[in-house]
Write an enzyme that holds these catalytic residues in place. Structure first.
Site, PDB file in Angstrom:
ATOM      1  N   GLU A 303     -24.568  -8.786  -3.878  1.00 17.50           N
ATOM      2  CA  GLU A 303     -24.944  -7.704  -2.956  1.00 17.50           C
ATOM      3  C   GLU A 303     -24.274  -7.972  -1.619  1.00 17.50           C
ATOM      4  OE1 GLU A 303     -26.249  -4.909  -3.969  1.00 17.50           O
ATOM      5  OE2 GLU A 303     -26.080  -5.871  -5.924  1.00 17.50           O
ATOM      6  N   CYS A 337     -27.889  -5.200   6.456  1.00 19.71           N
ATOM      7  CA  CYS A 337     -26.856  -4.574   5.639  1.00 19.71           C
ATOM      8  C   CYS A 337     -27.065  -3.067   5.607  1.00 19.71           C
ATOM      9  CB  CYS A 337     -26.892  -5.143   4.238  1.00 19.71           C
ATOM     10  SG  CYS A 337     -28.523  -5.044   3.521  1.00 19.71           S
TER      11      CYS A 337
HETATM   12  P1  NAP Z   1     -21.934 -14.721   4.363  1.00 18.50           P
HETATM   13  O1  NAP Z   1     -21.233 -15.300   5.510  1.00 18.50           O
HETATM   14  O2  NAP Z   1     -21.136 -14.062   3.310  1.00 18.50           O
HETATM   15  O3  NAP Z   1     -22.798 -15.911   3.717  1.00 18.50           O
HETATM   16  C1  NAP Z   1     -23.696 -15.691   2.648  1.00 18.50           C
HETATM   17  C2  NAP Z   1     -23.909 -16.991   1.903  1.00 18.50           C
HETATM   18  O4  NAP Z   1     -22.706 -17.367   1.230  1.00 18.50           O
HETATM   19  C3  NAP Z   1     -24.275 -18.164   2.807  1.00 18.50           C
HETATM   20  O5  NAP Z   1     -25.242 -18.940   2.171  1.00 18.50           O
HETATM   21  C4  NAP Z   1     -22.949 -18.887   2.912  1.00 18.50           C
HETATM   22  O6  NAP Z   1     -23.093 -20.242   3.243  1.00 18.50           O
HETATM   23  C5  NAP Z   1     -22.411 -18.720   1.513  1.00 18.50           C
HETATM   24  N1  NAP Z   1     -20.976 -18.963   1.350  1.00 18.50           N
HETATM   25  C6  NAP Z   1     -19.992 -18.842   2.267  1.00 18.50           C
HETATM   26  N2  NAP Z   1     -18.792 -19.154   1.729  1.00 18.50           N
HETATM   27  C7  NAP Z   1     -19.019 -19.488   0.434  1.00 18.50           C
HETATM   28  C8  NAP Z   1     -18.188 -19.903  -0.646  1.00 18.50           C
HETATM   29  N3  NAP Z   1     -16.877 -20.045  -0.514  1.00 18.50           N
HETATM   30  N4  NAP Z   1     -18.760 -20.158  -1.843  1.00 18.50           N
HETATM   31  C9  NAP Z   1     -20.096 -20.021  -2.005  1.00 18.50           C
HETATM   32  N5  NAP Z   1     -20.936 -19.645  -1.016  1.00 18.50           N
HETATM   33  C10 NAP Z   1     -20.403 -19.370   0.187  1.00 18.50           C
HETATM   34  O7  NAP Z   1     -23.022 -13.655   4.832  1.00 18.50           O
HETATM   35  P2  NAP Z   1     -24.092 -13.792   6.004  1.00 18.50           P
HETATM   36  O8  NAP Z   1     -23.384 -13.774   7.314  1.00 18.50           O
HETATM   37  O9  NAP Z   1     -25.022 -14.881   5.712  1.00 18.50           O
HETATM   38  O10 NAP Z   1     -24.900 -12.423   5.823  1.00 18.50           O
HETATM   39  C11 NAP Z   1     -24.487 -11.205   6.374  1.00 18.50           C
HETATM   40  C12 NAP Z   1     -23.798 -10.346   5.337  1.00 18.50           C
HETATM   41  O11 NAP Z   1     -24.679 -10.136   4.240  1.00 18.50           O
HETATM   42  C13 NAP Z   1     -23.453  -8.954   5.828  1.00 18.50           C
HETATM   43  O12 NAP Z   1     -22.185  -8.605   5.346  1.00 18.50           O
HETATM   44  C14 NAP Z   1     -24.529  -8.077   5.199  1.00 18.50           C
HETATM   45  O13 NAP Z   1     -24.168  -6.724   5.035  1.00 18.50           O
HETATM   46  C15 NAP Z   1     -24.728  -8.758   3.897  1.00 18.50           C
HETATM   47  N6  NAP Z   1     -26.038  -8.442   3.329  1.00 18.50           N
HETATM   48  C16 NAP Z   1     -26.087  -7.607   2.255  1.00 18.50           C
HETATM   49  C17 NAP Z   1     -27.308  -7.251   1.702  1.00 18.50           C
HETATM   50  C18 NAP Z   1     -27.391  -6.343   0.514  1.00 18.50           C
HETATM   51  O14 NAP Z   1     -28.464  -6.267  -0.098  1.00 18.50           O
HETATM   52  N7  NAP Z   1     -26.331  -5.654   0.151  1.00 18.50           N
HETATM   53  C19 NAP Z   1     -28.481  -7.759   2.267  1.00 18.50           C
HETATM   54  C20 NAP Z   1     -28.386  -8.621   3.355  1.00 18.50           C
HETATM   55  C21 NAP Z   1     -27.153  -8.960   3.875  1.00 18.50           C
HETATM   56  P3  NAP Z   1     -22.882 -20.758   4.754  1.00 18.50           P
HETATM   57  O15 NAP Z   1     -23.951 -20.138   5.577  1.00 18.50           O
HETATM   58  O16 NAP Z   1     -23.033 -22.218   4.613  1.00 18.50           O
HETATM   59  O17 NAP Z   1     -21.504 -20.320   5.153  1.00 18.50           O
END
Ligand code: NAP
Ligand code: MG
Length: 533
Positions: A303, A337
């Site tokens: 997501e 999001c």
């Molecule tokens: P993010 O930067 O993509 O990080 C999400 C998770 O992925 C974190 O736990 C991060 O760890 C991990 N991660 C990063 N690089 C990775 C890799 N190479 N391999 C495996 N895991 C990895 O997102 P965020 O800043 O936490 O959240 C904001 C984003 O989430 C926005 O784009 C928002 O739209 C989206 N979101 C979507 C929904 C939905 O339901 N569609 C809901 C909520 C949020 P680290 O923190 O250690 O980097």
């Protein structure tokens, strides 16, 4: 049990009828003095617990690593919320092993027992609601109502998925062929990776985890580096509620090392991820490549981001549309999001709408989350820089800065004023890319149909709203507005578990519809059994 081929999941005399029907957890009314008092007390209590060190928990045992990571309070960046073990690639194998070991018995545990774990979690969080909300205030800068909504959604997921697991265990027998007894059972997948974001650090982290385990899987949970404390606390609660060791293995570690290796591991059967588009696509690609020794196609539940729009028709009630857009755009500083980042407005009401939008937005307060402003901080210094960069770029591309646009310089936290940029054109950077901050683009359209076309013209498709008084336009939006979650004459944030199953189209993700009737199936596989009589 080398291959996790567990055939043996008999739900056995499950009686979901004894349960009360699902009901959403009510919101706390912070207009009431006793609730304000309770929240202040909870904030004080939690304040005294800030800065503790937490261990990773693998197979029920505390694990320390040499490197540490800190979660900080974005309202007061010098304040450490928790110190964590920073796992690396070498920590993946023990975590997966612990989950594999626990899978043997957890996958055979009755659905009733697994559901009851979730019901106990719900009850525990209900009793600790204010405290739970206070942790969110400190760790990610949510104001009180936003924090409460996150806690309420966590409780809802526990209650809802518990009931869903029981419902699916009771599913009806298939068509019976003469001379056979035919059966159809849902069984778990195996060991999953749960990788969560920081913006719903309780609800999404816990929701993905509970859906996986109530379905009989075991997991390695890697929370966001910006929200490790609430995840550690949640794992403590799971333990207190009777979860066997190894069912959820809590590992703080960076996404790029630990997370990456976890996704690649050949014994990981599925990845449940919520986060940004770029990371989601990267995980999708990594997971697609079969590793030596891997005997399945990994399933990914991804997501991702949004560029959500609200289309305001010429016949809209602006008394509804203006507050709806403001709430959707600036709630939790636009870091949802589902946040409205584009208001697409019929040119016949554009000027009037903009004037009223500016007026209402300028009344919003910004400040440290514990003081319960309308907008708290953005999550980090890096996020603040990115968001300010988007604002600058939007102005360079011809947008008019109507209000906001700056960081609060007199504050230590990562505060950005709620920002409105008008005269944004379809195709502009601000119109296409997810900013994830308190920045709203206002776009002029010549009529409702043109507005819908602009709304649909991004790579995303998560949420969207329309404001109109015309039945015809409502029906048109239902047909044409291509988003996973469409709202009519209401804000585009605040999806409720059960009523608004949540998930987006296109680059917003796999449309998994969390909090809906299909969600748990993503964590299961179906087995068909025909016995000759
Ligand atoms: P993010 O930067 O993509 O990080 C999400 C998770 O992925 C974190 O736990 C991060 O760890 C991990 N991660 C990063 N690089 C990775 C890799 N190479 N391999 C495996 N895991 C990895 O997102 P965020 O800043 O936490 O959240 C904001 C984003 O989430 C926005 O784009 C928002 O739209 C989206 N979101 C979507 C929904 C939905 O339901 N569609 C809901 C909520 C949020 P680290 O923190 O250690 O980097
Ligand atoms: Mg933090």
């Amino acid at each position: 049990m080398a291959n996790l081929q567990n055939n043996d999941i008999v739900p056995s005399n499950v009686e979901s009828s004894a349960l009360a029907p699902f009901k959403n957890e009510p919101f706390i009314d912070f207009k009431r003095a006793e609730n304000v008092r309770a929240m202040r007390e909870a904030l004080e209590k939690v304040r005294h617990q800030l800065g503790r060190e937490y261990e990773n928990v693998v197979g029920g045992r505390g694990v320390r690593t040499e490197n540490k990571a800190q979660s900080i309070n974005p309202s007061h960046p010098e304040q450490v919320v928790g110190t964590f073990q920073k796992a690396g690639a070498e920590d993946v194998q023990p975590a997966v092993d612990a989950a594999l070991a626990a899978f043997e018995s957890w996958s055979r545990t009755s659905v009733r027992e697994r559901a009851e774990l979730l019901f106990r979690v719900a009850q525990t969080l209900r009793e600790r609601k204010f405290e739970w909300a206070a942790w969110l205030v400190f760790e990610v800068g949510k104001n009180w109502a936003e924090a409460d909504a996150d806690v309420g959604e966590t409780i809802d997921f526990a209650e809802f998925y518990g009931r869903e697991a029981l419902r699916l265990a009771e599913s009806k027998p298939p068509i019976q062929l003469p001379g056979e007894r035919d059966e159809f059972r849902y069984i778990p997948l195996g060991v999953g990776a749960v990788i969560s974001p920081w913006n719903f650090p309780s609800a999404i982290m816990a929701g993905m985890t509970m859906a996986a385990i109530v379905s009989g899987n075991t997991v390695v949970l890697k929370p966001s580096g910006d929200a490790m404390t609430i995840a550690a606390k949640f794992c403590e609660v799971l333990g207190q509620c009777g979860m066997p060791d190894g069912v959820v293995n809590f590992v703080a570690g960076s996404g790029s090392s630990f997370g990456n290796e976890l996704v690649k591991h050949p014994r990981i059967r599925f990845i449940s991820f919520t986060g940004s588009k770029d990371v989601g696509l990267h995980i999708h690609e990594l997971a697609a490549k079969a590793q030596p020794g891997q005997i399945w196609i990994k399933r990914t539940i991804l997501e991702m981001g949004g560029k959500d729009a609200i289309v305001v028709a010429a016949d809209a009630d602006l008394d509804e549309a203006v507050p709806g857009v403001v709430a959707s755009a600036f709630g939790f500083s636009g870091q949802k999001c589902s946040a409205c980042s584009r208001a697409i407005v019929d040119e016949r009401v554009y000027e009037k709408f903009l004037e009223r939008l500016k007026e209402r937005t300028e009344k919003l307060t910004v400040g440290p989350a514990e003081e319960n402003p309308n907008l708290g901080p953005v999550i980090s210094a890096a996020a603040r820089k990115t968001i300010l960069g988007y604002i600058e770029k939007a102005v360079q591309e011809g947008g008019h800065l109507i209000t906001g646009g700056r960081a609060l310089e007199n504050q230590e936290g990562y505060f950005i004023e709620p920002t409105i940029i008008s005269e944004v054109e379809p195709g502009d950077t601000l119109e296409q890319q997810e900013v994830f901050g308190p920045v709203l683009a206002v776009i002029r359209c010549k009529d409702f149909s043109a507005g819908l076309r602009i709304a649909n013209d991004t790579e995303f498709g998560l949420t969207g709203s329309v404001y109109t008084s015309s039945e015809e336009k409502m029906a048109q939006a239902e047909r044409e507005f291509h988003v996973g979650n469409l709202y009519i004459n209401r804000k585009c944030t605040g999806a409720m578990v059960g009523a608004h199953p949540f998930g987006g189209f296109n680059m917003s993700g796999t449309d998994s519809k969390a909090g809906g009737p299909d969600y748990l199936l993503l964590f299961m596989q179906a087995k068909s059994i025909a016995r000759k009589l």
